[in-house]
Design a protein around this motif. Structure first.
Motif, PDB file in Angstrom:
ATOM      1  N   VAL A 123      13.186 -10.308 -37.892  1.00 49.74           N
ATOM      2  CA  VAL A 123      11.748 -10.274 -37.946  1.00 49.74           C
ATOM      3  C   VAL A 123      11.182  -9.476 -39.045  1.00 49.74           C
ATOM      4  O   VAL A 123      11.462  -8.600 -39.550  1.00 49.74           O
ATOM      5  N   LYS A 148       6.480 -12.384 -38.065  1.00 51.04           N
ATOM      6  CA  LYS A 148       7.134 -13.584 -37.868  1.00 51.04           C
ATOM      7  C   LYS A 148       8.581 -13.072 -37.221  1.00 51.04           C
ATOM      8  O   LYS A 148       9.232 -12.295 -37.660  1.00 51.04           O
ATOM      9  N   PRO A 156      11.922 -14.904 -35.830  1.00 50.57           N
ATOM     10  CA  PRO A 156      13.038 -16.203 -35.594  1.00 50.57           C
ATOM     11  C   PRO A 156      13.772 -16.058 -34.554  1.00 50.57           C
ATOM     12  O   PRO A 156      14.087 -14.860 -34.049  1.00 50.57           O
ATOM     13  N   ASN A 157      14.119 -16.936 -34.023  1.00 48.50           N
ATOM     14  CA  ASN A 157      15.068 -16.985 -32.851  1.00 48.50           C
ATOM     15  C   ASN A 157      16.530 -17.103 -33.707  1.00 48.50           C
ATOM     16  O   ASN A 157      16.998 -18.073 -34.180  1.00 48.50           O
ATOM     17  N   GLU A 158      17.403 -15.963 -33.507  1.00 48.91           N
ATOM     18  CA  GLU A 158      18.884 -16.050 -34.036  1.00 48.91           C
ATOM     19  C   GLU A 158      19.789 -16.529 -33.302  1.00 48.91           C
ATOM     20  O   GLU A 158      21.104 -16.809 -33.594  1.00 48.91           O
ATOM     21  N   VAL A 200      10.256 -18.621 -27.774  1.00 49.44           N
ATOM     22  CA  VAL A 200      10.971 -19.349 -29.134  1.00 49.44           C
ATOM     23  C   VAL A 200      11.980 -19.832 -28.796  1.00 49.44           C
ATOM     24  O   VAL A 200      13.053 -19.071 -28.608  1.00 49.44           O
ATOM     25  N   GLN A 214      13.917 -21.871 -33.743  1.00 48.80           N
ATOM     26  CA  GLN A 214      12.394 -22.055 -34.002  1.00 48.80           C
ATOM     27  C   GLN A 214      12.036 -20.535 -34.389  1.00 48.80           C
ATOM     28  O   GLN A 214      12.807 -19.633 -34.265  1.00 48.80           O
ATOM     29  N   PHE A 215      10.881 -20.414 -34.922  1.00 53.28           N
ATOM     30  CA  PHE A 215      10.203 -18.949 -35.033  1.00 53.28           C
ATOM     31  C   PHE A 215       9.111 -19.092 -34.448  1.00 53.28           C
ATOM     32  O   PHE A 215       8.204 -20.255 -34.610  1.00 53.28           O
ATOM     33  N   GLN A 216       8.200 -17.879 -34.344  1.00 49.42           N
ATOM     34  CA  GLN A 216       6.871 -17.788 -34.061  1.00 49.42           C
ATOM     35  C   GLN A 216       6.286 -16.768 -34.865  1.00 49.42           C
ATOM     36  O   GLN A 216       6.622 -15.751 -35.165  1.00 49.42           O
ATOM     37  N   ARG A 217       4.823 -17.297 -35.059  1.00 49.77           N
ATOM     38  CA  ARG A 217       3.857 -16.123 -36.004  1.00 49.77           C
ATOM     39  C   ARG A 217       3.140 -15.534 -34.727  1.00 49.77           C
ATOM     40  O   ARG A 217       2.454 -16.111 -34.088  1.00 49.77           O
ATOM     41  N   GLN A 256      13.033  -7.251 -29.990  1.00 51.81           N
ATOM     42  CA  GLN A 256      12.859  -8.716 -29.426  1.00 51.81           C
ATOM     43  C   GLN A 256      13.645  -8.959 -28.407  1.00 51.81           C
ATOM     44  O   GLN A 256      15.155  -8.604 -28.360  1.00 51.81           O
ATOM     45  N   ASP A 297      11.150 -19.557 -47.487  1.00 51.16           N
ATOM     46  CA  ASP A 297      12.314 -19.868 -46.524  1.00 51.16           C
ATOM     47  C   ASP A 297      12.734 -21.485 -47.180  1.00 51.16           C
ATOM     48  O   ASP A 297      13.828 -21.702 -47.035  1.00 51.16           O
TER      49      ASP A 297
END
Length: 255
Positions: A41, A59, A61-63, A129, A133-136, A157, A225
């Motif tokens: 994050v 930002k 991201p889903n890990e 999310v 994928q990721f979300q801003r 998170q 990225d």
């Protein structure tokens, strides 16, 4: 003579095998280095001008590959409180901003501020999310302090299986990056009048960044990225080519 003729081939095979192993190791190393570049994050862009108003993005991201992120909590810095915090609406997410009274009022544009935002919470309306994928989450913040070099935003998170990842560990200069580092916004010397601008270019009177600023904000993150992924692919290809060549030569030799 047959032994002497085989020796160069065996030597060549040995070299090729070593190259294929090196290629495979290089590919794995690139993957290990590339992963963390977009796994944490973070706050983007990573810098903003001191004394300015700016729009930044958190930002997330889903890990995980078996759960979705359904809640994100970001704590505002208490050592340098921000009087103005306005999150942008994100489709599929509810947002809540909590405020608290300040132990010591701060002054902004000639007015004394006695309370300030302390936490922003985004909660998913739907799936959140998804894996891979990721979300801003864009936020307009200000006025950024003039007497600090950075702001630390601790984040939590939460996944739909109730797991909570705490991105709260401080990053110390000269030390290895912690496993779960807190997002950090570095503050640079002001170049304008210190009223508008900052991380993403000029803002209008309503606090929204213009298109030029948004584009400027998105490009560094996307390029970072992309670079990581390209390096990973190049490493994998190099390893596969080396391994394939070694197998081919081996088959010709046996034939």
């Amino acid at each position: 003579m047959s032994k002497m003729s085989k020796t160069p081939k065996m030597s060549q095979m040995s070299k090729i095998s070593r190259l294929s192993v090196v290629g495979g190791v290089a590919a794995g190393s690139v993957l290990l280095l590339a992963g963390p570049a977009f796994a944490h994050v973070s706050v983007q862009p990573g810098t903003a001008e001191k004394g300015s108003f700016a729009t930044v993005e958190f930002k997330v991201p889903n890990e995980r590959d078996d759960a979705s992120t359904v809640k994100v909590e970001v704590t505002m810095p208490t050592d340098h409180p921000l009087a103005s915090v306005m999150p942008e609406a994100v489709p599929g997410w509810k947002v809540e901003v909590k405020k608290a009274k300040l132990a010591k009022p701060i002054e902004m544009e000639g007015e004394k501020i006695t309370e300030a935002p302390t936490k922003i919470t985004w909660t998913a309306d739907g799936k959140g999310v998804a894996p891979g994928q990721f979300q801003r989450f864009p936020v307009s913040v200000g006025q950024l302090p003039k007497d600090a070099d950075q702001l630390v935003f601790k984040a939590l998170q939460t996944y739909d299986d109730k797991e909570v990842v705490r991105w709260i560990e401080p990053t110390k200069e000269g030390a290895p990056e912690p496993e779960n580092p807190a997002p950090v916004l570095e503050l640079t010397a002001a170049t304008g009048d210190g009223h508008h601008g900052g991380a993403t270019g000029a803002e209008n009177k309503n606090g929204a960044a213009d298109k030029t600023g948004d584009d400027a904000m998105a490009k560094p993150a996307d390029s970072s990225d992309t670079t990581a992924r390209v390096l990973a692919v190049v490493g994998i290809v190099a390893g596969l080519v080396g391994t394939g060549y070694a197998l081919l030569v081996g088959r010709r030799r046996n034939a």
